[in-house]
Motif scaffolding. Structure first.
Motif, PDB file in Angstrom:
ATOM      1  N   TYR A  55       0.860  -1.187   0.000  1.00 15.03           N
ATOM      2  CA  TYR A  55       0.000   0.000   0.000  1.00 15.03           C
ATOM      3  C   TYR A  55       0.896   1.238   0.000  1.00 15.03           C
ATOM      4  N   VAL A  74      -3.663   4.630  -7.568  1.00 18.72           N
ATOM      5  CA  VAL A  74      -4.014   5.327  -8.807  1.00 18.72           C
ATOM      6  C   VAL A  74      -4.808   6.583  -8.483  1.00 18.72           C
ATOM      7  N   GLY A 100     -14.130   0.541   0.925  1.00 17.62           N
ATOM      8  CA  GLY A 100     -13.310   0.075  -0.197  1.00 17.62           C
ATOM      9  C   GLY A 100     -12.878   1.147  -1.180  1.00 17.62           C
ATOM     10  N   LEU A 101     -12.694   2.372  -0.705  1.00 11.77           N
ATOM     11  CA  LEU A 101     -12.342   3.449  -1.644  1.00 11.77           C
ATOM     12  C   LEU A 101     -10.882   3.883  -1.542  1.00 11.77           C
ATOM     13  N   GLY A 102     -10.109   3.228  -0.661  1.00  8.55           N
ATOM     14  CA  GLY A 102      -8.675   3.526  -0.634  1.00  8.55           C
ATOM     15  C   GLY A 102      -8.199   4.325   0.564  1.00  8.55           C
ATOM     16  N   LYS A 103      -9.032   4.464   1.584  1.00 15.38           N
ATOM     17  CA  LYS A 103      -8.611   5.253   2.761  1.00 15.38           C
ATOM     18  C   LYS A 103      -7.456   4.548   3.479  1.00 15.38           C
ATOM     19  N   THR A 104      -7.635   3.239   3.715  1.00 12.52           N
ATOM     20  CA  THR A 104      -6.589   2.488   4.405  1.00 12.52           C
ATOM     21  C   THR A 104      -5.306   2.479   3.567  1.00 12.52           C
ATOM     22  N   HIS A 105      -5.486   2.324   2.271  1.00  9.91           N
ATOM     23  CA  HIS A 105      -4.334   2.295   1.373  1.00  9.91           C
ATOM     24  C   HIS A 105      -3.518   3.590   1.528  1.00  9.91           C
ATOM     25  N   LYS A 156      -3.669  -2.716 -11.609  1.00  5.96           N
ATOM     26  CA  LYS A 156      -3.699  -3.986 -10.847  1.00  5.96           C
ATOM     27  C   LYS A 156      -3.259  -5.136 -11.755  1.00  5.96           C
ATOM     28  N   ARG A 213     -12.553  -2.086  -3.921  1.00  9.72           N
ATOM     29  CA  ARG A 213     -12.398  -3.461  -3.423  1.00  9.72           C
ATOM     30  C   ARG A 213     -13.186  -4.425  -4.297  1.00  9.72           C
ATOM     31  N   GLU A 266     -11.416  -4.908  -7.574  1.00 14.23           N
ATOM     32  CA  GLU A 266     -10.290  -5.843  -7.440  1.00 14.23           C
ATOM     33  C   GLU A 266     -10.778  -7.281  -7.410  1.00 14.23           C
TER      34      GLU A 266
HETATM   35  N1  LIG Z   1      -6.896   4.635  -6.039  1.00 19.47           N
HETATM   36  C1  LIG Z   1      -6.532   3.366  -5.812  1.00 19.47           C
HETATM   37  N2  LIG Z   1      -5.508   2.824  -6.504  1.00 19.47           N
HETATM   38  C2  LIG Z   1      -5.152   1.534  -6.310  1.00 19.47           C
HETATM   39  N3  LIG Z   1      -5.754   0.711  -5.444  1.00 19.47           N
HETATM   40  C3  LIG Z   1      -6.766   1.200  -4.727  1.00 19.47           C
HETATM   41  C4  LIG Z   1      -7.207   2.541  -4.867  1.00 19.47           C
HETATM   42  N4  LIG Z   1      -8.246   2.747  -4.040  1.00 19.47           N
HETATM   43  C5  LIG Z   1      -8.434   1.593  -3.392  1.00 19.47           C
HETATM   44  N5  LIG Z   1      -7.553   0.658  -3.798  1.00 19.47           N
HETATM   45  C6  LIG Z   1      -7.483  -0.738  -3.344  1.00 19.47           C
HETATM   46  O1  LIG Z   1      -8.800  -1.145  -3.010  1.00 19.47           O
HETATM   47  C7  LIG Z   1      -8.801  -1.967  -1.857  1.00 19.47           C
HETATM   48  C8  LIG Z   1      -9.685  -1.360  -0.800  1.00 19.47           C
HETATM   49  O2  LIG Z   1      -9.083  -0.158  -0.346  1.00 19.47           O
HETATM   50  P1  LIG Z   1      -8.986   0.238   1.202  1.00 19.47           P
HETATM   51  O3  LIG Z   1      -8.911  -0.979   2.046  1.00 19.47           O
HETATM   52  O4  LIG Z   1      -7.907   1.256   1.338  1.00 19.47           O
HETATM   53  O5  LIG Z   1     -10.407   0.905   1.361  1.00 19.47           O
HETATM   54  P2  LIG Z   1     -11.033   1.693   2.601  1.00 19.47           P
HETATM   55  O6  LIG Z   1     -11.540   2.972   2.028  1.00 19.47           O
HETATM   56  O7  LIG Z   1     -10.084   1.763   3.718  1.00 19.47           O
HETATM   57  O8  LIG Z   1     -12.272   0.777   2.952  1.00 19.47           O
HETATM   58  P3  LIG Z   1     -12.871   0.333   4.389  1.00 19.47           P
HETATM   59  O9  LIG Z   1     -13.586   1.525   4.894  1.00 19.47           O
HETATM   60  O10 LIG Z   1     -13.781  -0.776   4.004  1.00 19.47           O
HETATM   61  O11 LIG Z   1     -11.741  -0.086   5.252  1.00 19.47           O
HETATM   62  C9  LIG Z   1      -7.364  -2.087  -1.422  1.00 19.47           C
HETATM   63  O12 LIG Z   1      -6.838  -3.304  -1.905  1.00 19.47           O
HETATM   64  C10 LIG Z   1      -6.666  -0.913  -2.099  1.00 19.47           C
HETATM   65  O13 LIG Z   1      -5.321  -1.200  -2.418  1.00 19.47           O
END
Ligand SMILES: Nc1ncnc2c1ncn2[C@@H]1O[C@H](COP(=O)(O)OP(=O)(O)OP(=O)(O)O)[C@@H](O)[C@H]1O
Length: 492
Positions: free
Chosen positions: A161, A167, A200-205, A334, A359, A362
């Motif tokens: 991550y 992206v 699943g929008l990338g916050k954790t990432h 990906k 998510r 993916e």
């Molecule tokens: N812009 C991006 N580019 C590449 N991969 C992404 C992107 N956004 C999300 N992902 C991938 O999508 C998956 C879900 O992202 P993540 O876990 O960060 O979501 P989240 O917003 O934290 O969701 P939650 O609230 O469910 O924890 C991860 O595998 C992450 O790598």
């Protein structure tokens, strides 16, 4: 200017701006009393500069309009609220150790421990070990035990991550920019950085990307990532072991604290109390915090007001669902990471059909890759259709012209028959164009089929509508927001 004039000004701005912009830039401003001038305090330089470039002229205009005395029009000034010194400046030059996590020996000098003035009853109770049993242990032993338990439970940063694998698109541009500024300037750029948005929008990432970058710059940094439930569990454990001071010391000794999904603090008053003090201590110490949540902080039910307001001291940024172009770019990235050949057409086909979150995108790609390997066939549209048969059938059932028309009509409070009619007034023509554009984006119908479904119109009318809406989504914030809301209503 009185509080009420500022409140009036705020309410105009709230009407004029899309909610994300209002929440991110205007809401954190604080009015400070001053003579003859209106002094607005921004939580940091980034917000101040952004507001100054984009909104200050409008704020000034509104203030002049609203002010009781038009002769002495107050000047609006933007200032930065005083910020603490970065903790990273102090720790960056320390010698590198092999581990990113402190041991009992290498714990950095702890930030001052602020004892809670009142001690509310513990509601996050756990019963696995009686407190009395632990009271007998010497303090050092308990401290080591708590440290060990916390370290053992704490999640590691995911090495993949990173910013490179993330992206960027319109939907996450701001969040990414803020995260990379935090990585470059921890403890100073924005503290806390608060990322919010749907699943699943990338916050954790992004949060991990900052953590990974901090560790790359300084392998000795103590970057602690955990889920908010872990914080609660650690606290309960510490209370059981009668070692709450060690708990405080541990969390206050970090260089950066990353806590995921803080909505789980809801209704956990004792944890909120503890977190509140940790938060203050870290902020004072200039240690970086990054928090994520599934919603805007003010909308978290069961969370103390003082915490909500503190979350706004740094920068609060939304991560939106990715638009089609970003979904396609994510799929291509990906596939590249998986060393799989995916054509743009194939990525486009998947991106058009899977819209809810990254998510899910993916997951679908993984399914397609598995089918391709299993059947030993290249990834093309027939293969994708075969491997996603169930999903596509379900989608066709869920999103069709009928429910798009119903949803749009309901959203704009007009009749479905208006969408079919020949009426050209703006109040029905715009919703009609939106409904056509959504039909093109969300269904597999051709332009002539869509035209037919909208009162027997020509396919060029549909084409014109989709182009017009695309253009308006760029230039008109209301249309952009309406479009996103409708997509959300139709696909989740
Ligand atoms: N812009 C991006 N580019 C590449 N991969 C992404 C992107 N956004 C999300 N992902 C991938 O999508 C998956 C879900 O992202 P993540 O876990 O960060 O979501 P989240 O917003 O934290 O969701 P939650 O609230 O469910 O924890 C991860 O595998 C992450 O790598």
């Amino acid at each position: 200017m009185s509080e009420s004039t500022w409140a009036q000004c705020l309410s105009y701005l709230q009407d004029e701006l899309p909610s994300q912009q209002y929440n991110t830039w205007i809401r954190p401003l604080r009015l400070q009393a001053a003579e003859g001038v209106i002094c607005l305090e921004a939580p940091n330089r980034f917000v101040r500069d952004w507001v100054s470039d984009r909104f200050l002229a409008r704020i000034q205009e509104l203030v002049s309009e609203i002010s009781v005395d038009p002769v002495s029009r107050p000047e609006v000034r933007l200032e930065i609220a005083s910020t603490p010194k970065s903790h990273f400046e102090a720790t960056l030059n320390q010698p590198a150790a092999n581990t990113a996590v402190a041991t009992a020996d290498n714990i950095a000098p702890a930030a001052p421990i602020i004892e809670s003035p009142s001690f509310p009853p513990i509601i996050e109770r756990s019963t696995d070990r009686p407190v009395a049993e632990n009271m007998a242990k010497p303090v050092n032993e308990r401290a080591v035990e708590v440290e060990g338990a916390i370290r053992h439970q704490q999640s590691a940063l995911l090495p993949n991550y990173t910013f490179d694998s993330f992206v960027e698109g319109k939907s996450n541009q701001l969040a990414r920019a803020a995260a990379s500024q935090v990585a470059e300037n921890p403890g100073r750029a924005y503290n806390p950085l608060f990322l919010y948005g749907g699943v699943g929008l990338g916050k954790t990432h992004l949060m991990h990307a900052v953590g990974n970058s901090l560790l790359q710059q300084n392998p000795n940094a103590k970057v602690v990532y955990l889920h908010s439930e872990r914080f609660v569990a650690d606290m309960v454990k510490a209370l059981q072991l009668n070692a709450i001071n060690e708990f405080k010391r541990y969390y206050r000794s970090v260089d950066a604290l990353l806590i995921d999904d803080i909505q789980f603090f809801s209704n956990k008053e004792r944890s909120q109390e503890e977190f509140f003090h940790t938060f203050n201590a870290l902020l004072e110490g200039g240690q970086q915090m990054i928090l994520t949540c599934d919603r805007y902080p003010k909308e978290i039910k069961g969370l103390e007001e003082r915490l909500k307001s503190r979350f706004g001291w740094g920068l609060t940024v939304a991560v939106e669902p990715p638009e089609l172009e970003t979904r396609v770019a994510i799929l291509l990235k990906k596939a590249e990471l998986e060393k799989v050949k995916l054509s743009e057409d194939a990525a486009f086909f998947i991106g058009q059909r899977v819209r809810s979150n990254v998510r899910e995108l993916e997951g679908v790609l993984k399914r397609v890759i598995a089918s391709s390997r299993f059947m030993n066939r290249p990834i093309d549209i027939p293969l994708i259709k075969e491997s996603l048969k169930d999903l596509l059938a379900l989608q066709d059932k869920l999103v069709n012209l009928d429910n798009i028309q119903r949803t749009v009509a309901e959203y704009y409070k007009i009749k479905v028959s208006d969408l079919m009619s020949k009426r050209r007034s703006r109040s029905v023509a715009r919703p009609r164009q939106l409904a056509m554009a959504l039909s093109k984006e969300l269904t597999n119908h051709s332009l002539p089929e869509i035209g037919e479904g909208f009162g027997g119109r020509d396919h060029t009318t549909v084409l014109h509508a989709t182009r017009k809406i695309k253009e308006l989504r760029e230039s008109d914030a209301d249309i952009r927001e309406d479009y996103q809301n409708l997509i959300r209503l139709l696909t989740t």
